[in-house]
Design an enzyme around this catalytic site. Structure first.
Site, short mmCIF file in Angstrom:
data_model
loop_
_atom_site.label_atom_id
_atom_site.label_comp_id
_atom_site.label_asym_id
_atom_site.label_seq_id
_atom_site.Cartn_x
_atom_site.Cartn_y
_atom_site.Cartn_z
N ASP A 159 9.13 2.82 -0.20
CA ASP A 159 8.07 3.40 0.62
C ASP A 159 8.32 2.95 2.06
O ASP A 159 7.98 1.84 2.45
CB ASP A 159 6.70 2.94 0.12
N TYR A 177 0.85 -1.19 0.00
CA TYR A 177 0.00 0.00 0.00
C TYR A 177 0.88 1.23 0.00
O TYR A 177 1.83 1.32 0.79
CB TYR A 177 -0.89 -0.01 1.25
N LYS A 219 4.22 8.64 9.02
CA LYS A 219 3.95 8.02 10.32
C LYS A 219 4.93 8.48 11.43
O LYS A 219 4.72 9.55 11.98
CB LYS A 219 3.88 6.50 10.16
C1 LIG Z 1 0.25 4.46 5.90
C2 LIG Z 1 0.99 4.23 4.64
C3 LIG Z 1 0.87 5.09 3.54
C4 LIG Z 1 -0.13 6.20 3.49
O1 LIG Z 1 0.10 7.18 4.44
P1 LIG Z 1 -1.12 8.14 4.88
O2 LIG Z 1 -0.47 9.10 5.81
O3 LIG Z 1 -2.15 7.26 5.50
O4 LIG Z 1 -1.62 8.80 3.64
C5 LIG Z 1 1.69 4.87 2.44
N1 LIG Z 1 2.57 3.87 2.43
C6 LIG Z 1 2.70 3.01 3.46
C7 LIG Z 1 3.72 1.92 3.38
C8 LIG Z 1 1.90 3.16 4.59
O5 LIG Z 1 2.02 2.28 5.59
#
Ligand SMILES: *Cc1c(COP(=O)(O)O)cnc(C)c1O
Length: 430
Positions: free
Chosen positions: A237, A142, A270
């Site tokens: 990511d 994601y 995060k």
């Molecule tokens: C949480 C998450 C996102 C999205 O971040 P948001 O602040 O919720 O938009 C993107 N990539 C990864 C790996 C994530 O865990």
């Protein structure tokens, strides 16, 4: 009536599904979401005043636990000086420098407000910098909800993806190629077929949105080699893993196994906001200088680098940078999953688990899965019974079997022991 249920009923009349992000609605596990009243340390309290040991921690950011005094003080001071200016501040430089210090691949950093925004911007930058359109991602990873990422595999690697959300035209995902995680043969084939058109390959190095699945070292080495060979950018990511699995993120772990390893672009979120809306992306100077106002790739944000959020993020990074922080967090987290595994073994429940730093995952499967299809072999009904059993005993894990868990520095031996005891009771009835 239960106050959580009352609030949920009221919420559903005015907010679609009663929540502002879908997984909070408990749709996968059933039952009534807990409305949080307040949180402190490793706990939060719901609308009924019931206490839970929190293994979500706002889906990762609360690595120090809730209400850490140094962070609260930094935020209070920042608020005194103003909420938002729409003009640059010194703390933005400090935060960017702090990130670059521990992640040497980020020669330059841009701050944004959410992981979605950071991932979306990194893709635009990769496309702008390479002059190419195609994008490779992996099933089960994601990267936020930008249109071009809401996509599932098409039929075969010669064709590109299909949208997974209404409202995303097929044309928007026609440049996105979706591959199976950890599948070397597919990776090779994708680059053989489309190499010269691929702008970037985006990957969660430890996929926390499949609960907890590591990209194998050989697989990651090949991702790096193929990107370099074909002139595509490797985008890590690390929104979830950054400052969570260790101070240098997952990339530091791969750099230990693969000499000279470094992604091109890194996406963060995060933990770097410590619970405030803050995210970032960064990479080599030559690529980052393609961004506006220097270069032709547009990117902007009214609240980007928000002064309260940067104060919160900086205070958090100061705490986690202290000697021994990750060693202690990792040992505690490893201890938790080992004890959970022991409890499951005793009860004869199939179980596998893994952890890195303060992030963990467990599966009601005899072996750790390597990709999304294997993750989804988990017995969903059984997981739901486990989830509700723990919830009733005051232990709050993610309400979906494909989500990771998080331990904070505030979780103590007592909370771990309470969690294991709850799990023993629930496993016995599974
Ligand atoms: C949480 C998450 C996102 C999205 O971040 P948001 O602040 O919720 O938009 C993107 N990539 C990864 C790996 C994530 O865990």
């Amino acid at each position: 009536m239960d106050r959580n249920q009352e609030l949920f009923d009221r919420a559903r009349r005015i907010i679609p599904g009663g929540v502002n992000s879908p997984v909070r609605a408990f749709r996968a596990v059933g039952g009534t979401p807990r409305f949080v009243q307040r949180a402190q340390g490793p706990f939060f309290w719901d609308a009924e005043g019931r206490r839970y040991i929190d293994y979500i921690g706002s889906w990762g950011p609360m690595i120090l636990g809730h209400g850490h005094p140094a962070v609260v003080e930094a935020v209070q001071q920042a608020v005194q000086d103003g909420f938002s200016f729409g003009a640059p501040t010194e703390r933005e430089i400090e935060l960017a420098e702090a990130i670059a210090t521990v992640m040497p691949g980020l020669e330059m950093v841009r701050l944004v407000s959410s992981g979605t925004e950071a991932a979306m911007s990194a893709i635009r930058l990769a496309r702008g910098a390479t002059g190419r359109s195609k994008l490779v991602k992996f099933e089960g990873c994601y990267h936020g909800h930008a249109d071009s990422l809401l996509v599932k595999a098409g039929s075969g690697l010669a064709t590109f993806g299909n949208p997974t959300s209404a409202g995303v035209p097929a044309e928007v995902v026609q440049h996105t190629l979706v591959l199976e995680y950890n599948n070397l043969a597919q990776l090779e084939e994708a680059f053989a077929l489309h190499g010269p058109d691929i702008a970037c390959l985006m990957i969660e190095p430890i996929a926390g949105n499949m609960n907890f699945v590591r990209a194998g070292t050989d697989f990651m080495r090949r991702c790096r080699e193929l990107c370099t060979q074909h002139g595509a950018l490797l985008v890590f990511d690390e929104v979830m893993t950054g400052f969570r699995v260790g101070l240098g993120g997952a990339q530091a772990h791969y750099a230990q196994q693969i000499p000279g390893f470094r992604p091109d672009l890194t996406v963060l979120g995060k933990v770097i906001g410590g619970g405030m809306p803050l995210a970032a992306f960064g990479g080599p100077r030559a690529v980052m200088e393609q961004l506006a106002p220097l270069g032709p790739v547009y990117q902007a944000g009214t609240l980007s680098g928000n002064p309260v959020a940067t104060a919160c993020g900086l205070a958090t990074l100061r705490e986690i940078g202290k000697p021994g922080f990750y060693e202690s967090l990792a040992a505690k987290t490893r201890g938790l999953v080992e004890q959970l595994a022991g409890a499951a073994r005793q009860a004869g429940v199939p179980f596998s688990a893994d952890s890195e730093g303060g992030m963990f995952g467990f599966f009601l499967l005899p072996q750790l899965p390597r990709n999304y299809a294997e993750v989804m072999k988990t017995d969903g009904a059984r997981f739901n019974r486990l989830f509700h059993g723990l919830l009733e005993r005051g232990v709050y894990i993610a309400p979906a079997l494909y989500e990771a868990g998080f331990v904070s520095a505030a979780h103590g031996e007592a909370e771990i022991a309470e969690t294991v005891a709850a799990a023993q009771a629930v496993f016995a009835a599974l």
